[in-house]
Motif scaffolding. Structure first.
Motif, short mmCIF file in Angstrom:
data_model
loop_
_atom_site.label_atom_id
_atom_site.label_comp_id
_atom_site.label_asym_id
_atom_site.label_seq_id
_atom_site.Cartn_x
_atom_site.Cartn_y
_atom_site.Cartn_z
N GLN A 67 16.33 21.57 -16.33
CA GLN A 67 16.54 21.13 -17.49
C GLN A 67 16.59 20.08 -17.70
O GLN A 67 18.43 20.08 -17.25
N ARG A 120 11.83 12.22 -27.87
CA ARG A 120 12.10 11.87 -26.04
C ARG A 120 12.49 10.45 -26.43
O ARG A 120 12.45 9.13 -26.76
N ARG A 163 17.63 15.54 -27.32
CA ARG A 163 16.35 16.24 -27.61
C ARG A 163 17.50 17.72 -27.97
O ARG A 163 17.56 18.13 -28.54
N ARG A 164 17.80 18.04 -26.83
CA ARG A 164 18.42 18.81 -26.50
C ARG A 164 19.27 19.23 -27.28
O ARG A 164 20.38 20.66 -27.49
N TYR A 168 13.57 24.97 -25.70
CA TYR A 168 15.30 24.67 -26.02
C TYR A 168 16.18 24.75 -26.83
O TYR A 168 17.41 24.63 -25.64
N SER A 217 18.11 11.50 -21.12
CA SER A 217 17.64 10.64 -22.15
C SER A 217 17.36 12.33 -23.09
O SER A 217 17.61 12.57 -23.85
N HIS A 218 16.89 13.53 -22.04
CA HIS A 218 16.38 14.34 -23.21
C HIS A 218 17.43 15.51 -23.32
O HIS A 218 17.23 15.93 -24.17
#
Length: 417
Positions: free
Chosen positions: A99, A148, A259-260, A291, A255-256
């Protein structure tokens, strides 16, 4: 447009590319032959089981299955011993999903400060200034809307409505989890600090964009392209700014991380699970917890204090629920214009898959149904629905059809597909 163009549009570009890569790996790297036999597929899986993730192997199987169906050959991936090999690989080679590292609010401030400082030292008409404005808008909007990378690249100028000082509305026609392309409108607030609305309007003013992708590619001469930046470029942009401000382990951001990072911030500021799920767009608690837990692994007590009611209710529902009414959406398309087996496939799916579960048709076209499944616990329900989906896909495949099936629990909004 002709029929072939619409059929091609039904399969996403990324899916076509990943399938093509998988077929090339099977043939060119491993040395397999097509059409394949179940034994060769099993050997291929066993060869790469120690080095490839189970999700990657399943994606390779999906590509091989699609090739055989499109070419009119029997699908070797459906053989019982191939399924057993996959199950055995999952048991003997468990894989921990990697992750992205969450971008903390203070790290976001550091990046925004770096960009702001360099903007003040750069000619507003220069290539560097234009890229900085674009990247600042992309990063702030991506963080505060928990987007995302692919969602950011799908935003179009004509689908954005801005009210300065209030907020903005963004319509995204489709995303990774929006398989039926219903689209969704997102709202981003105007903020006193780290404001995504101000950053976006500054970028629009500088780029003079009136239509097309909101975050287009920009070449070394400052030419703004007609196409959006690639999702992989979003990853490169995030990593580059993390390196510029000397963040520890900058290569672990992507890029994630936006979000996280937002999930981390929202949890720390006492957002409950339901509010967070609705804002981000998660369909079930399990998705949200991936998450939340990963973003703040050493603050279990704080998470439990913020989310006890929602988690307890979800657990109670899964334990006590005996009869579960579920809604099913089906979309059948022929693999080729030369095949017309969708009617037969739909009839067989109704008879063999849905009628045993007290099927009710919800529309005349046969795209929406309601079924009732009895299960003692959440695990049993998951297993039953996994088998149901597999059976439906097998019938569709046998009749030269592509099936998109989604099962939804209207009470919890949990989705299986």
């Amino acid at each position: 447009m002709d029929v072939e163009q619409y059929i091609r549009a039904a399969t996403r570009d990324n899916t076509r590319k990943s399938y093509r890569t998988a077929i090339e790996h099977y043939e060119d790297v491993w040395g397999g032959f097509l059409p394949a036999t179940p034994d060769s597929i099993a050997s291929y899986l066993a060869h790469y089981a120690p080095t490839l993730a189970i999700s990657t192997l399943k994606q390779r199987l999906a590509a091989i299955a699609a090739w055989h169906n499109e070419q009119g050959f029997p699908d070797p991936t459906k053989a019982p011993h191939v399924k057993k090999v996959i199950k055995g690989i999952a048991e003997l080679h468990p894989f921990k999903e990697k992750q992205a590292k969450p971008l903390q609010i203070e790290q976001l401030q550091a990046i925004d400060g770096w960009i702001t400082e360099h903007l003040s030292q750069t000619d507003t008409r220069s290539v560097n200034s234009v890229k900085l404005l674009r990247d600042r808008a992309l990063i702030l909007l991506g963080f505060w809307r928990a987007f995302r990378g692919d969602e950011l690249t799908r935003i179009r100028v004509e689908n954005v409505s801005v009210i300065p000082g209030v907020g903005m509305e963004i319509f995204i026609p489709r995303s990774k989890t929006d398989r039926l392309s219903h689209g969704r409108t997102y709202r981003a607030p105007a903020l006193q600090h780290l404001c995504p609305v101000t950053a976006f309007t500054d970028w629009m003013s500088a780029a003079q964009l009136t239509k097309g992708p909101a975050f287009p590619a920009i070449n070394q001469w400052g030419h703004v392209a007609e196409q959006a930046i690639h999702p992989a470029s979003v990853i490169a942009i995030i990593k580059a700014y993390c390196q510029q401000v000397d963040l520890l382990n900058a290569d672990e951001f992507s890029s994630h991380s936006l979000r996280r990072g937002f999930a981390t911030w929202a949890t720390a500021n006492s957002w409950d699970t339901k509010t967070l799920m609705e804002y981000v767009g998660w369909k079930d608690v399990q998705s949200a917890m991936r998450y939340i837990e990963g973003a703040d692994p050493f603050s279990q007590q704080r998470i439990q204090q913020a989310l006890p009611q929602a988690i307890a209710q979800a657990t109670q529902d899964s334990e006590l629920q005996k009869d579960t009414a579920l809604e099913i959406s089906l979309c059948l398309e022929p693999y080729s214009k030369h095949f017309h087996g969708t009617g037969k496939a739909r009839s067989l799916i109704e008879r063999h898959c849905l009628l045993p579960w007290a099927m009710e048709k919800l529309d005349a076209e046969g795209t929406r149904y309601r079924i009732t499944i009895s299960s003692g616990d959440c695990g049993a329900l998951d297993e039953a629905l996994d088998e149901l989906l597999h059976h439906m896909h097998q019938i569709a495949s046998d009749n030269q059809c592509m099936l998109e099936a989604t099962i939804r629990d209207p009470h919890t909004d949990r989705v299986w597909d």
